[in-house]
Design an enzyme around this catalytic site. Structure first.
Site, PDB file in Angstrom:
ATOM      1  N   LYS A 246       0.849  -1.223  -0.201  1.00 26.14           N
ATOM      2  CA  LYS A 246       0.058   0.053   0.027  1.00 26.14           C
ATOM      3  C   LYS A 246       0.855   1.195   0.162  1.00 26.14           C
ATOM      4  CE  LYS A 246      -4.106  -1.966   0.284  1.00 26.14           C
ATOM      5  NZ  LYS A 246      -4.281  -2.643   1.202  1.00 26.14           N
TER       6      LYS A 246
ATOM      7  N   LYS B  64      -5.900 -15.694 -12.350  1.00 23.78           N
ATOM      8  CA  LYS B  64      -7.208 -15.980 -11.505  1.00 23.78           C
ATOM      9  C   LYS B  64      -8.061 -14.527 -11.755  1.00 23.78           C
ATOM     10  CE  LYS B  64      -6.661 -14.014  -6.991  1.00 23.78           C
ATOM     11  NZ  LYS B  64      -6.716 -14.301  -5.842  1.00 23.78           N
TER      12      LYS B  64
ATOM     13  N   LYS C  99     -10.876  -8.762  -9.016  1.00 24.50           N
ATOM     14  CA  LYS C  99     -11.168  -7.480  -9.044  1.00 24.50           C
ATOM     15  C   LYS C  99     -10.165  -6.528  -9.759  1.00 24.50           C
ATOM     16  CE  LYS C  99     -13.713  -4.034  -6.812  1.00 24.50           C
ATOM     17  NZ  LYS C  99     -14.271  -3.621  -7.882  1.00 24.50           N
TER      18      LYS C  99
END
Ligand code: TRP
Length: 329
Positions: A111, A194, A197
């Protein structure tokens, strides 16, 4: 009954990866485990969602969870911010979490790299809040993906540290819950691995037939098999994997045979796959619409979940408060 707990941040719609990877298993274990499923709206605040949109994001997940088959009666289905006991435990656990440990967490470092302008301390202590979510119900099992394993490890560390520090056995160490052979990795349609989102390759539970069909028809393929019975390249295997989730065995066999004798036409395969995905998703989408329109029902669901979660949470918090030395006057 062993306790299972899972949380999800309210960001957008659920995709087929969520559905086949986790949700279908959640629906099943409701009958064999004591389940806590919650929407982690406090965690979402780390990224400062717009207050005007926030409620709708929570509502979206709630409706989609219900439409997929999570039961407010069998499970405790609740919103994290409705359970203030979690936030109080968070304060207690923060005293046992060291700054260096939090800074070394992979998700935190990620982050910081991606959003250097928003390194708030909520982000730093994200794992402590997550530990509070888990430990407040003394949950035994937490189904987590690879990206959350380190967070679960921190929950175990804090449970141990609390018990040692205060000479008690308030918190059991939570374990990763493995669905075993039921654990499915749902691939995306872009050959990138995979479905996810952030990968932007999702097919959603709330998506209309036209849009689903368009995505499937655009899926990456190759130039086709040249030798009988050859192994499938990844992009083709992905289409078959999706087919195994939504299609009849005879349909899958039909295309397997076509692959094996090199007569396969990807256009036909995709058309069938799209139709079968639509048939899977359509009833869920209709349930989502019906549930979303029923504000009274949603109000009851949320209240019931809150009451169940708070009852469990209050019992644990009382033990934790006692352990740290808070006494009645
Ligand atoms: N951090 C989790 C995620 O981003 C969401 C979450 C919050 C969670 N609290 C939890 C998951 C407790 C499991 C248990 O996916």
């Amino acid at each position: 009954m062993d306790i299972v707990l899972s949380g999800i941040r309210p960001t957008g719609h659920l995709h087929l990866g969520n559905y086949f990877g986790a949700l279908k298993n959640f629906v099943k274990i409701q009958d064999t485990h004591k389940c806590f499923f919650f929407i982690a709206d406090l965690h979402s605040l780390t990224t400062h969602p717009h207050p005007e949109d926030f409620h709708n994001s929570v509502k979206t997940i709630l409706c989609e969870y219900l439409a997929a088959g999570l039961s407010p009666e069998k499970s405790a289905l609740y919103i994290q911010s409705d359970v203030p006991e979690i936030s109080e435990l968070f304060v207690l656990l923060n005293m046992l979490a060291y700054k260096g440990e939090m800074e070394r967490t992979a998700a935190f470092k990620d982050k910081v790299r991606k959003n250097p302008e928003n390194v708030n301390t909520g982000l730093l202590t994200y794992p402590v809040l997550m530990a509070s979510d888990i430990l407040i119900h003394r949950a035994k099992y937490v189904p987590v993906g690879k990206d959350q394993e380190q967070h679960l490890e921190i929950a175990r560390l804090l449970a141990r540290r609390f018990n040692n520090m205060y000479g008690c056995e308030v918190f059991p160490e939570p374990q990763a819950f493995n669905f075993g052979s039921d654990l499915l990795k749902v691939p995306g349609l872009d050959g990138s691995g995979k479905m996810g989102k952030s990968e932007g390759n999702g097919i959603y539970l709330y998506e209309d037939d036209k849009s689903i069909t368009k995505k499937v028809m655009r899926a990456v393929t190759d130039s086709g098999p040249t030798e009988p019975d050859s192994p499938k390249p990844e992009v083709i295997e992905n289409l078959f994997t999706l087919m195994r989730l939504v299609s009849e065995p005879s349909t899958i066999q039909y295309f397997e045979d076509k692959w094996n004798d090199c007569s396969i036409r990807y256009g036909d395969l995709k058309k069938q796959l799209a139709a079968d995905i639509c048939a899977t998703v359509a009833p869920i989408r209709e349930r989502i619409d019906a549930i979303a329109a029923d504000e009274k029902y949603l109000g009851e669901v949320v209240a019931l979940g809150r009451d169940k979660a708070r009852e469990s949470a209050a019992a644990t918090l009382a033990l934790a408060r006692e352990a740290v030395g808070f006494r009645k006057f």
